[in-house]
Motif scaffolding. Structure first.
Motif, PDB file in Angstrom:
ATOM      1  N   SER A  14       0.829  -1.213   0.000  1.00  0.00           N
ATOM      2  CA  SER A  14       0.000   0.000   0.000  1.00  0.00           C
ATOM      3  C   SER A  14       0.858   1.255   0.000  1.00  0.00           C
ATOM      4  O   SER A  14       0.482   2.259  -0.617  1.00  0.00           O
ATOM      5  CB  SER A  14      -0.987  -0.004   1.172  1.00  0.00           C
ATOM      6  N   ALA A  15       2.013   1.218   0.642  1.00  0.00           N
ATOM      7  CA  ALA A  15       2.901   2.384   0.625  1.00  0.00           C
ATOM      8  C   ALA A  15       3.325   2.702  -0.805  1.00  0.00           C
ATOM      9  O   ALA A  15       3.267   3.860  -1.241  1.00  0.00           O
ATOM     10  CB  ALA A  15       4.127   2.135   1.507  1.00  0.00           C
ATOM     11  N   VAL A  16       3.738   1.689  -1.542  1.00  0.00           N
ATOM     12  CA  VAL A  16       4.174   1.910  -2.929  1.00  0.00           C
ATOM     13  C   VAL A  16       2.998   2.346  -3.795  1.00  0.00           C
ATOM     14  O   VAL A  16       3.093   3.304  -4.564  1.00  0.00           O
ATOM     15  CB  VAL A  16       4.857   0.647  -3.504  1.00  0.00           C
ATOM     16  N   ARG A  17       1.874   1.679  -3.667  1.00  0.00           N
ATOM     17  CA  ARG A  17       0.690   2.045  -4.456  1.00  0.00           C
ATOM     18  C   ARG A  17       0.290   3.498  -4.213  1.00  0.00           C
ATOM     19  O   ARG A  17       0.011   4.231  -5.161  1.00  0.00           O
ATOM     20  CB  ARG A  17      -0.496   1.140  -4.122  1.00  0.00           C
ATOM     21  N   ASN A  18       0.229   3.890  -2.958  1.00  0.00           N
ATOM     22  CA  ASN A  18      -0.197   5.258  -2.610  1.00  0.00           C
ATOM     23  C   ASN A  18       0.715   6.318  -3.201  1.00  0.00           C
ATOM     24  O   ASN A  18       0.254   7.384  -3.598  1.00  0.00           O
ATOM     25  CB  ASN A  18      -0.283   5.425  -1.090  1.00  0.00           C
ATOM     26  N   VAL A  19       1.994   6.045  -3.257  1.00  0.00           N
ATOM     27  CA  VAL A  19       2.956   7.031  -3.762  1.00  0.00           C
ATOM     28  C   VAL A  19       3.038   7.001  -5.285  1.00  0.00           C
ATOM     29  O   VAL A  19       3.044   8.048  -5.929  1.00  0.00           O
ATOM     30  CB  VAL A  19       4.348   6.800  -3.133  1.00  0.00           C
ATOM     31  N   PHE A  20       3.068   5.819  -5.870  1.00  0.00           N
ATOM     32  CA  PHE A  20       3.315   5.694  -7.301  1.00  0.00           C
ATOM     33  C   PHE A  20       2.049   5.750  -8.154  1.00  0.00           C
ATOM     34  O   PHE A  20       2.130   5.735  -9.371  1.00  0.00           O
ATOM     35  CB  PHE A  20       4.090   4.405  -7.596  1.00  0.00           C
ATOM     36  N   GLU A  21       0.869   5.871  -7.523  1.00  0.00           N
ATOM     37  CA  GLU A  21      -0.365   5.923  -8.304  1.00  0.00           C
ATOM     38  C   GLU A  21      -0.423   7.155  -9.208  1.00  0.00           C
ATOM     39  O   GLU A  21      -1.158   7.178 -10.181  1.00  0.00           O
ATOM     40  CB  GLU A  21      -1.592   5.861  -7.391  1.00  0.00           C
ATOM     41  N   MET A  22       0.394   8.158  -8.916  1.00  0.00           N
ATOM     42  CA  MET A  22       0.426   9.355  -9.760  1.00  0.00           C
ATOM     43  C   MET A  22       1.141   9.127 -11.096  1.00  0.00           C
ATOM     44  O   MET A  22       1.014   9.914 -12.012  1.00  0.00           O
ATOM     45  CB  MET A  22       1.059  10.522  -9.009  1.00  0.00           C
ATOM     46  N   MET A  23       1.850   8.011 -11.189  1.00  0.00           N
ATOM     47  CA  MET A  23       2.526   7.690 -12.444  1.00  0.00           C
ATOM     48  C   MET A  23       1.464   7.322 -13.481  1.00  0.00           C
ATOM     49  O   MET A  23       0.537   6.571 -13.184  1.00  0.00           O
ATOM     50  CB  MET A  23       3.495   6.520 -12.266  1.00  0.00           C
ATOM     51  N   GLU A  24       1.634   7.836 -14.682  1.00  0.00           N
ATOM     52  CA  GLU A  24       0.655   7.591 -15.733  1.00  0.00           C
ATOM     53  C   GLU A  24       0.576   6.104 -16.075  1.00  0.00           C
ATOM     54  O   GLU A  24       1.599   5.452 -16.286  1.00  0.00           O
ATOM     55  CB  GLU A  24       1.034   8.399 -16.978  1.00  0.00           C
ATOM     56  N   LYS A  25      -0.637   5.592 -16.110  1.00  0.00           N
ATOM     57  CA  LYS A  25      -0.906   4.188 -16.477  1.00  0.00           C
ATOM     58  C   LYS A  25      -0.106   3.205 -15.622  1.00  0.00           C
ATOM     59  O   LYS A  25       0.399   2.200 -16.123  1.00  0.00           O
ATOM     60  CB  LYS A  25      -0.642   3.966 -17.960  1.00  0.00           C
ATOM     61  N   ALA A  26       0.006   3.497 -14.339  1.00  0.00           N
ATOM     62  CA  ALA A  26       0.746   2.608 -13.439  1.00  0.00           C
ATOM     63  C   ALA A  26      -0.031   1.315 -13.219  1.00  0.00           C
ATOM     64  O   ALA A  26      -1.228   1.328 -12.940  1.00  0.00           O
ATOM     65  CB  ALA A  26       0.998   3.308 -12.111  1.00  0.00           C
ATOM     66  N   GLU A  27       0.677   0.211 -13.379  1.00  0.00           N
ATOM     67  CA  GLU A  27       0.127  -1.111 -13.103  1.00  0.00           C
ATOM     68  C   GLU A  27       1.046  -1.738 -12.062  1.00  0.00           C
ATOM     69  O   GLU A  27       2.264  -1.794 -12.252  1.00  0.00           O
ATOM     70  CB  GLU A  27       0.131  -1.937 -14.390  1.00  0.00           C
ATOM     71  N   PHE A  28       0.479  -2.188 -10.942  1.00  0.00           N
ATOM     72  CA  PHE A  28       1.285  -2.691  -9.839  1.00  0.00           C
ATOM     73  C   PHE A  28       1.322  -4.212  -9.845  1.00  0.00           C
ATOM     74  O   PHE A  28       0.314  -4.868 -10.082  1.00  0.00           O
ATOM     75  CB  PHE A  28       0.742  -2.163  -8.513  1.00  0.00           C
ATOM     76  N   ALA A  29       2.494  -4.757  -9.583  1.00  0.00           N
ATOM     77  CA  ALA A  29       2.696  -6.200  -9.599  1.00  0.00           C
ATOM     78  C   ALA A  29       3.496  -6.618  -8.373  1.00  0.00           C
ATOM     79  O   ALA A  29       4.721  -6.727  -8.431  1.00  0.00           O
ATOM     80  CB  ALA A  29       3.420  -6.602 -10.879  1.00  0.00           C
ATOM     81  N   PRO A  30       2.819  -6.838  -7.239  1.00  0.00           N
ATOM     82  CA  PRO A  30       3.531  -7.308  -6.053  1.00  0.00           C
ATOM     83  C   PRO A  30       3.879  -8.792  -6.163  1.00  0.00           C
ATOM     84  O   PRO A  30       3.140  -9.556  -6.777  1.00  0.00           O
ATOM     85  CB  PRO A  30       2.550  -7.067  -4.906  1.00  0.00           C
ATOM     86  N   PHE A 154       7.213   3.393   5.423  1.00  0.00           N
ATOM     87  CA  PHE A 154       7.556   2.937   4.082  1.00  0.00           C
ATOM     88  C   PHE A 154       7.020   3.888   3.004  1.00  0.00           C
ATOM     89  O   PHE A 154       7.606   3.992   1.932  1.00  0.00           O
ATOM     90  CB  PHE A 154       7.096   1.499   3.850  1.00  0.00           C
ATOM     91  N   THR A 155       5.930   4.595   3.295  1.00  0.00           N
ATOM     92  CA  THR A 155       5.431   5.608   2.361  1.00  0.00           C
ATOM     93  C   THR A 155       6.471   6.714   2.191  1.00  0.00           C
ATOM     94  O   THR A 155       6.734   7.175   1.080  1.00  0.00           O
ATOM     95  CB  THR A 155       4.090   6.195   2.848  1.00  0.00           C
ATOM     96  N   HIS A 156       7.076   7.128   3.281  1.00  0.00           N
ATOM     97  CA  HIS A 156       8.118   8.155   3.228  1.00  0.00           C
ATOM     98  C   HIS A 156       9.284   7.690   2.357  1.00  0.00           C
ATOM     99  O   HIS A 156       9.792   8.438   1.510  1.00  0.00           O
ATOM    100  CB  HIS A 156       8.584   8.477   4.648  1.00  0.00           C
ATOM    101  N   ILE A 157       9.699   6.445   2.536  1.00  0.00           N
ATOM    102  CA  ILE A 157      10.790   5.895   1.723  1.00  0.00           C
ATOM    103  C   ILE A 157      10.376   5.847   0.254  1.00  0.00           C
ATOM    104  O   ILE A 157      11.163   6.205  -0.634  1.00  0.00           O
ATOM    105  CB  ILE A 157      11.211   4.505   2.228  1.00  0.00           C
ATOM    106  N   ALA A 158       9.146   5.409  -0.019  1.00  0.00           N
ATOM    107  CA  ALA A 158       8.670   5.345  -1.403  1.00  0.00           C
ATOM    108  C   ALA A 158       8.672   6.731  -2.041  1.00  0.00           C
ATOM    109  O   ALA A 158       9.014   6.879  -3.220  1.00  0.00           O
ATOM    110  CB  ALA A 158       7.270   4.721  -1.455  1.00  0.00           C
ATOM    111  N   LYS A 159       8.320   7.763  -1.276  1.00  0.00           N
ATOM    112  CA  LYS A 159       8.366   9.142  -1.797  1.00  0.00           C
ATOM    113  C   LYS A 159       9.803   9.547  -2.125  1.00  0.00           C
ATOM    114  O   LYS A 159      10.055  10.193  -3.148  1.00  0.00           O
ATOM    115  CB  LYS A 159       7.764  10.120  -0.788  1.00  0.00           C
TER     116      LYS A 159
END
Length: 170
Positions: A14-30, A154-159
């Motif tokens: 969720s930390a990565v998703r919350n931060v990187f969702e601003m990337m255009e057409k982001a698709e997440f693969a955990p 982890f959100t802070h690190i992802a930022k």
């Protein structure tokens, strides 16, 4: 853009998703990938290595554009044992960026158990009398009375990782 996350831990994903969702057409693969270090990393260097290993492994496994690895560990200091948290972002065909997070001292009764070979997650569950501490508030959440959770850390690190990526790729 495929952003692979080297973990299935809900706090990390969720930390990565919350931060990187601003990337255009982001698709997440955990995906669960090995860190290549001890289950309980015992230094900044070992924790960084675990994060970098996870970012590279998940990048390859998922054939992603970006691989993210997040790793929690502990490190000894002259002031006692501290939590340490590191992240790595590896770019397909490119470099790796690294960032570190908040630190907080652990009570000596926890540090003694870790030095004795136990892992922080189970020790914290026993200490706090709670289940799944590593997937929820984490040790940092318990020792900050909930003011900072593992997910926030982890959100802070992802930022920090995303910021470096954007700086170098714009």
């Amino acid at each position: 853009m495929i952003i692979a996350i080297g973990s299935i831990n809900p706090a990390k994903v969720s930390a990565v998703r919350n931060v990187f969702e601003m990337m255009e057409k982001a698709e997440f693969a955990p995906a669960a990938v090995p860190s290549g270090v001890n289950e309980q990393p015992f230094s900044d260097e070992e924790t960084i290595t675990g994060a970098v290993n996870r970012s590279k492994a998940v990048l390859k496994l998922k054939n992603a554009d970006i691989g993210i690895g997040l790793e929690g560990g502990v490190t000894e200091t002259p002031h006692g044992m501290f939590l340490c948290n590191w992240g790595a972002l590896t770019v397909k065909g490119g470099g790796t960026y690294v960032a570190g997070g908040a630190r907080i001292p652990l009570p000596e009764e926890i540090a003694v158990r870790l030095r004795g070979g136990e892992e922080l997650g189970p020790v914290m569950e026993d200490f706090a009398q709670k289940e799944n501490v590593r997937e929820k508030e984490g040790a940092v959440g318990i020792f900050t009375n909930g003011l900072v959770t593992r997910g926030e850390m982890f959100t802070h690190i992802a930022k920090l990782l995303l910021g470096q990526y954007l700086y170098h790729n714009n």
